[in-house]
Design a protein around this motif. Structure first.
Motif, PDB file in Angstrom:
ATOM      1  N   SER A 184     179.866 -27.566  67.253  1.00  0.00           N
ATOM      2  CA  SER A 184     179.260 -28.180  66.065  1.00  0.00           C
ATOM      3  C   SER A 184     177.748 -28.310  66.175  1.00  0.00           C
ATOM      4  CB  SER A 184     179.875 -29.570  65.820  1.00  0.00           C
ATOM      5  OG  SER A 184     181.263 -29.468  65.584  1.00  0.00           O
ATOM      6  N   GLY A 185     177.184 -28.035  67.355  1.00  0.00           N
ATOM      7  CA  GLY A 185     175.741 -28.042  67.505  1.00  0.00           C
ATOM      8  C   GLY A 185     175.229 -29.235  68.284  1.00  0.00           C
ATOM      9  N   VAL A 186     173.949 -29.194  68.626  1.00  0.00           N
ATOM     10  CA  VAL A 186     173.336 -30.280  69.386  1.00  0.00           C
ATOM     11  C   VAL A 186     173.256 -31.545  68.539  1.00  0.00           C
ATOM     12  CG1 VAL A 186     171.209 -31.066  70.507  1.00  0.00           C
ATOM     13  CG2 VAL A 186     172.035 -28.729  70.878  1.00  0.00           C
ATOM     14  N   HIS A 187     172.729 -31.423  67.324  1.00  0.00           N
ATOM     15  CA  HIS A 187     172.559 -32.602  66.474  1.00  0.00           C
ATOM     16  C   HIS A 187     173.869 -33.063  65.863  1.00  0.00           C
ATOM     17  CE1 HIS A 187     170.567 -35.471  63.858  1.00  0.00           C
ATOM     18  NE2 HIS A 187     171.132 -34.906  62.808  1.00  0.00           N
ATOM     19  N   ASN A 188     174.602 -32.151  65.257  1.00  0.00           N
ATOM     20  CA  ASN A 188     175.829 -32.521  64.541  1.00  0.00           C
ATOM     21  C   ASN A 188     177.051 -32.654  65.443  1.00  0.00           C
ATOM     22  OD1 ASN A 188     174.595 -32.556  61.957  1.00  0.00           O
ATOM     23  ND2 ASN A 188     174.761 -30.325  61.830  1.00  0.00           N
ATOM     24  N   GLY A 189     176.967 -32.131  66.662  1.00  0.00           N
ATOM     25  CA  GLY A 189     178.098 -32.201  67.564  1.00  0.00           C
ATOM     26  C   GLY A 189     177.856 -33.107  68.757  1.00  0.00           C
ATOM     27  N   ILE A 190     177.030 -32.649  69.698  1.00  0.00           N
ATOM     28  CA  ILE A 190     176.824 -33.379  70.953  1.00  0.00           C
ATOM     29  C   ILE A 190     176.174 -34.739  70.711  1.00  0.00           C
ATOM     30  CG2 ILE A 190     175.706 -33.300  73.204  1.00  0.00           C
ATOM     31  CD1 ILE A 190     175.777 -30.236  72.987  1.00  0.00           C
ATOM     32  N   GLU A 191     175.107 -34.747  69.912  1.00  0.00           N
ATOM     33  CA  GLU A 191     174.399 -36.007  69.669  1.00  0.00           C
ATOM     34  C   GLU A 191     175.268 -36.992  68.896  1.00  0.00           C
ATOM     35  OE1 GLU A 191     170.631 -37.395  66.952  1.00  0.00           O
ATOM     36  OE2 GLU A 191     170.346 -35.633  68.247  1.00  0.00           O
ATOM     37  N   ARG A 192     175.950 -36.512  67.892  1.00  0.00           N
ATOM     38  CA  ARG A 192     176.804 -37.402  67.095  1.00  0.00           C
ATOM     39  C   ARG A 192     177.927 -37.970  67.956  1.00  0.00           C
ATOM     40  NH1 ARG A 192     178.474 -35.234  61.316  1.00  0.00           N
ATOM     41  NH2 ARG A 192     176.214 -35.558  61.113  1.00  0.00           N
ATOM     42  N   ALA A 193     178.521 -37.141  68.796  1.00  0.00           N
ATOM     43  CA  ALA A 193     179.585 -37.622  69.684  1.00  0.00           C
ATOM     44  C   ALA A 193     179.050 -38.683  70.633  1.00  0.00           C
ATOM     45  CB  ALA A 193     180.178 -36.459  70.460  1.00  0.00           C
ATOM     46  N   ALA A 194     177.847 -38.443  71.198  1.00  0.00           N
ATOM     47  CA  ALA A 194     177.262 -39.402  72.130  1.00  0.00           C
ATOM     48  C   ALA A 194     176.975 -40.738  71.448  1.00  0.00           C
ATOM     49  CB  ALA A 194     175.980 -38.835  72.726  1.00  0.00           C
ATOM     50  N   LYS A 195     176.513 -40.677  70.201  1.00  0.00           N
ATOM     51  CA  LYS A 195     176.174 -41.912  69.478  1.00  0.00           C
ATOM     52  C   LYS A 195     177.412 -42.756  69.181  1.00  0.00           C
ATOM     53  CE  LYS A 195     171.821 -40.569  67.262  1.00  0.00           C
ATOM     54  NZ  LYS A 195     171.118 -40.301  65.982  1.00  0.00           N
ATOM     55  N   TRP A 196     178.569 -42.100  69.070  1.00  0.00           N
ATOM     56  CA  TRP A 196     179.816 -42.843  68.825  1.00  0.00           C
ATOM     57  C   TRP A 196     180.534 -43.177  70.128  1.00  0.00           C
ATOM     58  CZ3 TRP A 196     181.487 -45.062  64.448  1.00  0.00           C
ATOM     59  CH2 TRP A 196     180.898 -44.656  63.247  1.00  0.00           C
ATOM     60  N   LEU A 197     180.648 -42.201  70.999  1.00  0.00           N
ATOM     61  CA  LEU A 197     181.469 -42.381  72.191  1.00  0.00           C
ATOM     62  C   LEU A 197     180.840 -43.321  73.212  1.00  0.00           C
ATOM     63  CD1 LEU A 197     182.721 -38.716  72.797  1.00  0.00           C
ATOM     64  CD2 LEU A 197     184.035 -40.643  71.890  1.00  0.00           C
ATOM     65  N   MET A 198     179.521 -43.209  73.438  1.00  0.00           N
ATOM     66  CA  MET A 198     178.906 -44.033  74.469  1.00  0.00           C
ATOM     67  C   MET A 198     178.890 -45.519  74.121  1.00  0.00           C
ATOM     68  SD  MET A 198     178.633 -42.080  76.905  1.00  0.00           S
ATOM     69  CE  MET A 198     178.004 -43.371  77.985  1.00  0.00           C
ATOM     70  N   PRO A 199     178.505 -45.925  72.904  1.00  0.00           N
ATOM     71  CA  PRO A 199     178.627 -47.352  72.581  1.00  0.00           C
ATOM     72  C   PRO A 199     180.068 -47.845  72.680  1.00  0.00           C
ATOM     73  CG  PRO A 199     177.173 -46.272  71.013  1.00  0.00           C
ATOM     74  CD  PRO A 199     177.803 -45.188  71.823  1.00  0.00           C
ATOM     75  N   ALA A 200     181.028 -47.021  72.213  1.00  0.00           N
ATOM     76  CA  ALA A 200     182.436 -47.411  72.325  1.00  0.00           C
ATOM     77  C   ALA A 200     182.838 -47.552  73.792  1.00  0.00           C
ATOM     78  CB  ALA A 200     183.318 -46.374  71.630  1.00  0.00           C
ATOM     79  N   PHE A 201     182.359 -46.634  74.621  1.00  0.00           N
ATOM     80  CA  PHE A 201     182.656 -46.700  76.048  1.00  0.00           C
ATOM     81  C   PHE A 201     182.137 -48.004  76.650  1.00  0.00           C
ATOM     82  CE2 PHE A 201     180.906 -46.158  80.330  1.00  0.00           C
ATOM     83  CZ  PHE A 201     182.045 -45.800  81.039  1.00  0.00           C
ATOM     84  N   PHE A 202     180.882 -48.350  76.340  1.00  0.00           N
ATOM     85  CA  PHE A 202     180.299 -49.560  76.919  1.00  0.00           C
ATOM     86  C   PHE A 202     181.034 -50.817  76.436  1.00  0.00           C
ATOM     87  CE2 PHE A 202     176.422 -46.844  77.481  1.00  0.00           C
ATOM     88  CZ  PHE A 202     176.371 -46.958  78.856  1.00  0.00           C
ATOM     89  N   ILE A 203     181.433 -50.832  75.185  1.00  0.00           N
ATOM     90  CA  ILE A 203     182.174 -51.989  74.648  1.00  0.00           C
ATOM     91  C   ILE A 203     183.505 -52.149  75.382  1.00  0.00           C
ATOM     92  CG2 ILE A 203     183.387 -52.876  72.623  1.00  0.00           C
ATOM     93  CD1 ILE A 203     181.144 -51.617  70.906  1.00  0.00           C
TER      94      ILE A 203
END
Length: 477
Positions: A184-203
């Motif tokens: 899906s790309g750097v912005h629409n794939g990797i970055e978007r996944a990181a913005k959702w997954l990492m905060p969820a991971f920390f919570i």
């Protein structure tokens, strides 16, 4: 301000925060959740933790900065970036082999990492089913696997290993998820996944840690992790701490080097590298505070490796309040950690395929992911159909390893330390000094300290990791 672009795609991070989340996601993986607590349990607790943090500061952090500055200076895939910096420094283009070694290591790690992540999916499904059963029975805060004995709970791992089709299917599910995000790309794939997954991971990490603090033996865990007893340290423990410090940061696997190519020129790399190292180390420490209270409360062995996660902790949740729900949350947390790491492992070779063959990103991701999947199938069959196969039986260091462990050993003990060693030599001795300092953003004094660490301390330390990994028994038993 012009943006650094990777190949023909022109992808880039939308912000410094996005890059930090993605890079921390690359570093935070299964090793942080079970390997760090296991090593701390085996090697003296607080003394090991203190030495580990010291190695992160003196060795891990300088190499993180080295890799991301190489990526930004080159502005393309891992191989192309090193080649460009070598040309600008009037050095041989053959130094591009550093990039080739890194993305090959990352690709091979991805192939078996996905198999292990499939185990995590299996336990997400099992624990989720268990909690839903408890919920619908009117007991949402019941212990995990109520009514089951310890043999049944621990036996699920053996049942999984005995089923090649289930192993392969779960491996395939995880690989498809990884490919889909990277495609899906750097912005629409990797970055978007990181913005959702990492905060969820920390919570989720905080939730399970708080749970362990209130229901487990938190005081004993804190004392174990932060009361150093240096008599417990030996050369083996020091080498383990050094290796964990280097490789928990996802060094030499191609991900950080590739991610660095997507950073804009206005981002200060030195402070960014500090944030990445601090957050990754913080996760490892919190993981210890999450697991050890539960381990000590029910008398488990804190040094039992993968069995601690997939066999011992489910037994612990069986004897603790709300164990069904917390067990489900715990395995989702591990799944998120595994997924963010696998994304970076796939991105390195995918970026190279895009640049080398000039094909679209989705096709490149599918091609690389498919080959990694097939190698992973061979690793999965090593637990059942080919359980007696020892592919490196001729090599004493890996003679007893099954297929997956052999691949893990070659990448972890040879390819990764060799890649980190070559990066330190290239940045510390070969790359143009002015070009490197311009990328770091460090003052003259701080740059001198950092360059000394990269040029002298890192090669010696990483060289020792490589040596001791290849020569079993060199440090004693």
């Amino acid at each position: 301000m012009a943006l650094t672009q990777a190949g023909s795609s022109g992808d880039h991070w939308s912000s410094r925060t996005a890059f930090i989340l993605a890079a921390v996601g690359a570093a935070v993986g299964l090793g942080n959740i079970w390997r760090f607590p296991t090593l701390a349990g085996e090697n003296g607790g607080g003394a090991f933790v203190l030495v580990y943090i010291g190695f992160v500061i003196l060795l891990g952090l300088p190499l993180v900065l080295s890799e991301i500055l190489l990526g930004r200076a080159g502005g393309t895939d891992a191989i192309g970036s090193v080649e460009k910096v070598a040309e600008q420094s009037r050095r041989s283009r053959n130094w591009k082999g550093i990039g080739a070694l890194q993305i090959t290591a990352g690709f091979l790690i991805l192939s078996f990492y996905s198999v292990v992540a499939g185990w995590v999916i299996n336990y997400v499904l099992i624990s989720g089913q268990d909690w839903l059963a408890a919920l619908f029975s009117g007991a949402p805060f019941a212990p995990a696997f109520a009514g089951e004995n310890q043999g049944t709970i621990t036996g699920r791992m053996s049942e999984l290993f005995a089923s090649p089709w289930r192993l392969i299917g779960l491996h395939g599910i995880f690989m498809v998820a990884t490919v889909w995000i990277v495609a899906s790309g750097v912005h629409n794939g990797i970055e978007r996944a990181a913005k959702w997954l990492m905060p969820a991971f920390f919570i989720l990490l905080i939730i399970v840690t708080v749970y362990g603090a209130f229901t487990g033996n938190f005081a004993e865990a804190v004392a174990f992790m932060f009361t150093p007893d240096f008599s417990q340290l030996n050369p083996i423990a020091l080498n383990e701490a050094l290796g964990q410090a280097l490789f928990s940061l996802s060094l030499a696997a191609g991900g950080l080097l590739t991610y660095g190519a997507y950073i804009t020129r206005d981002v200060n790399l030195a402070s960014t590298a500090v944030m990445i190292a601090m957050m990754d180390t913080g996760v490892a420490i919190i993981a210890g505070l999450m697991i050890f209270p539960i381990v000590f409360a029910v008398g488990l062995d804190p040094a039992s490796g993968p069995a601690l996660i997939f066999q011992s902790l489910p037994v612990a949740f069986n004897s603790m309040p709300a164990g069904a729900l917390v067990g489900f949350v715990f395995f989702i947390l591990i799944f998120f950690a595994a997924l963010t790491s696998s994304i970076s492992l796939l991105e390195g070779p995918t970026a190279w395929v895009i640049d080398r063959f000039r094909i679209v990103r989705p096709l490149a991701a599918i091609m690389v992911g498919s080959v990694a999947f097939l190698i992973g199938v061979i690793c999965a069959l090593g637990y059942n159909v080919w359980a007696d196969v020892r592919p490196l039986g001729f090599w004493n260091a890996f003679a007893q390893n099954d297929i997956l462990d052999a691949l893990d050993g070659v990448t972890g003990k040879i390819m990764l330390p060799l890649g980190a060693f070559l990066v330190s030599i290239f940045i510390g001795w070969m790359a143009d000094r002015r070009l490197v300092q311009q990328q770091t953003g460090l003052s003259n004094g701080m740059f001198a300290v950092w360059r000394f660490l990269v040029a002298w301390v890192c090669p010696i330390a990483v060289g020792l990791v490589l040596l001791f990994g290849l020569v079993p028994g060199l440090l004693g038993s």
